[in-house]
Write a protein that holds these residues in place. Sequence first.
Motif, PDB file in Angstrom:
ATOM      1  N   LYS A  29      41.182  37.466  31.458  1.00  9.79           N
ATOM      2  CA  LYS A  29      39.773  36.745  30.808  1.00  9.79           C
ATOM      3  C   LYS A  29      40.095  35.205  30.850  1.00  9.79           C
ATOM      4  N   VAL A  31      38.955  31.195  30.498  1.00  7.42           N
ATOM      5  CA  VAL A  31      37.862  30.072  30.207  1.00  7.42           C
ATOM      6  C   VAL A  31      38.462  28.698  30.576  1.00  7.42           C
ATOM      7  N   LYS A  61      37.938  38.006  34.779  1.00 10.08           N
ATOM      8  CA  LYS A  61      36.785  37.478  34.355  1.00 10.08           C
ATOM      9  C   LYS A  61      37.154  35.858  34.370  1.00 10.08           C
ATOM     10  N   TYR A  62      36.335  35.149  35.052  1.00 11.95           N
ATOM     11  CA  TYR A  62      36.265  33.586  34.919  1.00 11.95           C
ATOM     12  C   TYR A  62      35.041  32.881  34.306  1.00 11.95           C
ATOM     13  N   GLU A  63      35.042  32.112  33.400  1.00 13.68           N
ATOM     14  CA  GLU A  63      34.210  31.213  33.068  1.00 13.68           C
ATOM     15  C   GLU A  63      34.595  29.824  32.949  1.00 13.68           C
ATOM     16  N   HIS A  89      30.736  31.352  42.568  1.00 15.36           N
ATOM     17  CA  HIS A  89      29.762  32.273  41.511  1.00 15.36           C
ATOM     18  C   HIS A  89      29.581  33.584  42.178  1.00 15.36           C
ATOM     19  N   ARG A  94      31.638  32.613  36.362  1.00 13.54           N
ATOM     20  CA  ARG A  94      30.261  31.742  35.431  1.00 13.54           C
ATOM     21  C   ARG A  94      30.522  30.311  35.188  1.00 13.54           C
ATOM     22  N   VAL A  96      29.040  27.497  33.042  1.00 16.71           N
ATOM     23  CA  VAL A  96      27.974  27.049  31.992  1.00 16.71           C
ATOM     24  C   VAL A  96      28.286  25.677  31.535  1.00 16.71           C
ATOM     25  N   GLU A 117      24.417  28.242  34.181  1.00 20.58           N
ATOM     26  CA  GLU A 117      23.987  28.816  32.870  1.00 20.58           C
ATOM     27  C   GLU A 117      24.215  27.946  31.750  1.00 20.58           C
ATOM     28  N   GLU A 125      31.713  27.075  22.675  1.00 17.70           N
ATOM     29  CA  GLU A 125      31.722  28.160  23.572  1.00 17.70           C
ATOM     30  C   GLU A 125      33.361  28.696  23.767  1.00 17.70           C
ATOM     31  N   LYS A 129      35.659  32.047  23.070  1.00 19.20           N
ATOM     32  CA  LYS A 129      36.174  32.738  23.902  1.00 19.20           C
ATOM     33  C   LYS A 129      37.561  33.032  23.640  1.00 19.20           C
ATOM     34  N   TRP A 134      40.377  35.218  25.330  1.00 21.15           N
ATOM     35  CA  TRP A 134      40.274  34.731  26.675  1.00 21.15           C
ATOM     36  C   TRP A 134      41.473  33.527  26.599  1.00 21.15           C
TER      37      TRP A 134
END
Length: 141
Positions: A29, A31, A61-63, A89, A94, A96, A117, A125, A129, A134
Amino acid sequence: MKNLTILFVLFFGLISIGTFAQKRQSKHKIVFQFTNANDTIQQKAFANQLNNLTAHWPKAKYEVVVYNMGLEFLMPSKSKHIATIKALHAKGVRFVVCENTMTTRKITKEQFIPEAEYVTAGIAEIVEKQEQGWSYIKGGF
């Protein structure tokens, strides 16, 4: 019979290793912070980093959290990488945007790509994370 037992152990051992490897890959994960100005070289480098990483770990998972001068990355009027962002995307990344920065800079949601988002505070944020396990990466160079 002894050979059959050995084959049985080896077979289930290989299945276990494969399952473990898949689980480890999906546990990543990450971020990203992106705050670079309207610098197309930085944006291109960051888009390339994301493409490389999603190819290497497709199930992770990527943000991406954008704030400060990074907002331009997700604005069609200021970014040359919208097609790449949309493709990322579609892979599950994600993107944000920090609403605090939007307020300060008087930028509205209509100025961003539809895939964006929103979070109240970009830095918060990222901290949350990290508290959830993350990994943190500063995007660009």
